[in-house]
Write a protein that holds these residues in place. Structure first.
Motif, short mmCIF file in Angstrom:
data_model
loop_
_atom_site.label_atom_id
_atom_site.label_comp_id
_atom_site.label_asym_id
_atom_site.label_seq_id
_atom_site.Cartn_x
_atom_site.Cartn_y
_atom_site.Cartn_z
N GLN A 195 -4.00 -9.01 -7.17
CA GLN A 195 -4.91 -8.49 -8.20
C GLN A 195 -6.34 -8.88 -7.83
OE1 GLN A 195 -3.39 -10.32 -11.83
NE2 GLN A 195 -1.81 -8.76 -12.05
N TRP A 196 -7.29 -8.21 -8.46
CA TRP A 196 -8.68 -8.61 -8.29
C TRP A 196 -8.87 -10.06 -8.70
CZ3 TRP A 196 -12.97 -4.73 -10.14
CH2 TRP A 196 -13.07 -3.68 -9.23
N GLN A 246 -14.31 -10.78 -9.83
CA GLN A 246 -14.42 -9.31 -9.71
C GLN A 246 -14.20 -8.65 -11.07
OE1 GLN A 246 -11.48 -9.14 -6.44
NE2 GLN A 246 -12.89 -7.73 -5.42
N ARG A 247 -13.19 -9.13 -11.80
CA ARG A 247 -12.90 -8.54 -13.12
C ARG A 247 -14.06 -8.78 -14.09
NH1 ARG A 247 -7.41 -10.20 -12.06
NH2 ARG A 247 -7.79 -12.20 -13.08
N TRP A 252 -8.90 -1.59 -12.55
CA TRP A 252 -9.96 -1.24 -11.59
C TRP A 252 -9.39 -1.00 -10.19
CZ3 TRP A 252 -10.82 -5.43 -15.09
CH2 TRP A 252 -11.67 -5.10 -16.15
N GLU A 253 -8.43 -1.85 -9.77
CA GLU A 253 -7.89 -1.73 -8.42
C GLU A 253 -7.21 -0.38 -8.18
OE1 GLU A 253 -6.62 -5.98 -9.71
OE2 GLU A 253 -7.40 -4.19 -10.68
N SER A 254 -6.56 0.14 -9.23
CA SER A 254 -5.76 1.37 -9.09
C SER A 254 -6.59 2.64 -9.32
CB SER A 254 -4.64 1.35 -10.12
OG SER A 254 -5.20 1.39 -11.43
N LEU A 303 -3.95 -3.56 -13.37
CA LEU A 303 -4.68 -3.09 -12.19
C LEU A 303 -5.66 -1.98 -12.56
CD1 LEU A 303 -1.64 -2.92 -9.71
CD2 LEU A 303 -3.31 -4.77 -9.92
N LYS A 311 0.84 -1.21 0.00
CA LYS A 311 0.00 0.00 0.00
C LYS A 311 0.87 1.26 0.00
CE LYS A 311 -4.49 -1.34 0.68
NZ LYS A 311 -4.42 -2.42 -0.32
N GLU A 332 2.19 1.75 -3.47
CA GLU A 332 1.12 2.22 -4.35
C GLU A 332 0.81 3.70 -4.11
OE1 GLU A 332 -1.98 -0.59 -3.55
OE2 GLU A 332 -1.09 -2.13 -4.85
#
Length: 199
Positions: A160-161, A165-166, A117-119, A115, A83, A86
């Protein structure tokens, strides 16, 4: 400037790069978040200095470049450290991605990101395409390509998701369980849809 931006994502070993390489042969500009992520940690970039300040000088090689292997071990062993990394890199990556998206010249442009969606990078796009593959396929391809251990691939997958989720987040999905030719044919088809699509 491109009329709109397509986000393309997929887990490790899903074939995202093979997909975006084919989009490029169709004349579509591809902005690759992985390339940008490497650019923002070059010598002289503020993100590199911030990483060294937070993680210590041992994440740098003798020549001052980033020691990716050391940093990878730290961040995949400790979610809090990931985290922290990131928090340093994502804003710098996002800013550069935005600049490159604005400079794209093709009818639509692609922002390729593992990433997406995650980012929060999906906010830069108007539509998303997932290159999907089963976990078994991902593991087989990634270990063959990268020569890294299954444990390390699983650690990357865990960061990763999930596939579910993806699949839930994506506007469009291409299944990449077959040959490169099959992947390219699906891209040829969806490319025609994208040329006609208006956001």
């Amino acid at each position: 400037m491109a009329a709109w931006i397509l986000g393309v994502s997929g887990g490790i070993g899903s074939g995202k790069t093979a997909a975006t390489d084919h989009f490029q042969t169709l004349g579509i500009d591809v902005i690759d978040a992985d390339i940008v992520a490497r650019e923002i940690v070059q010598i002289g970039e503020s993100a590199l200095a911030d990483i060294a300040e937070h993680f210590g000088q041992n994440v740098l090689q003798a020549d001052g470049t980033l020691n990716r292997a050391v940093l990878r071990e730290i961040v995949f062993a400790d979610p809090a450290q990931r985290k922290a990394l990131e928090a340093i890199t994502h804003p710098a990556i996002r800013q550069r991605l935005h600049e490159q998206c604005m400079a794209a010249q093709s009818p639509y442009a692609i922002l390729a990101s593992p990433l997406l969606w995650e980012s929060g990078q999906a906010a830069l796009t108007q539509r998303s395409l997932l290159i999907d593959a089963s976990e078994a396929t991902q593991l087989a391809r990634a270990s063959q390509r990268d020569g890294v251990s299954e444990a390390q691939i699983r650690a990357i997958m865990a960061a990763q998701w999930t596939r579910e989720q993806r699949l839930a987040a994506a506007d469009d999905v291409i299944s990449n369980e077959g040959s490169v030719a099959e992947l390219q044919q699906q891209i040829n088809d969806i490319h025609q849809t994208y040329l006609a699509w208006q956001p």
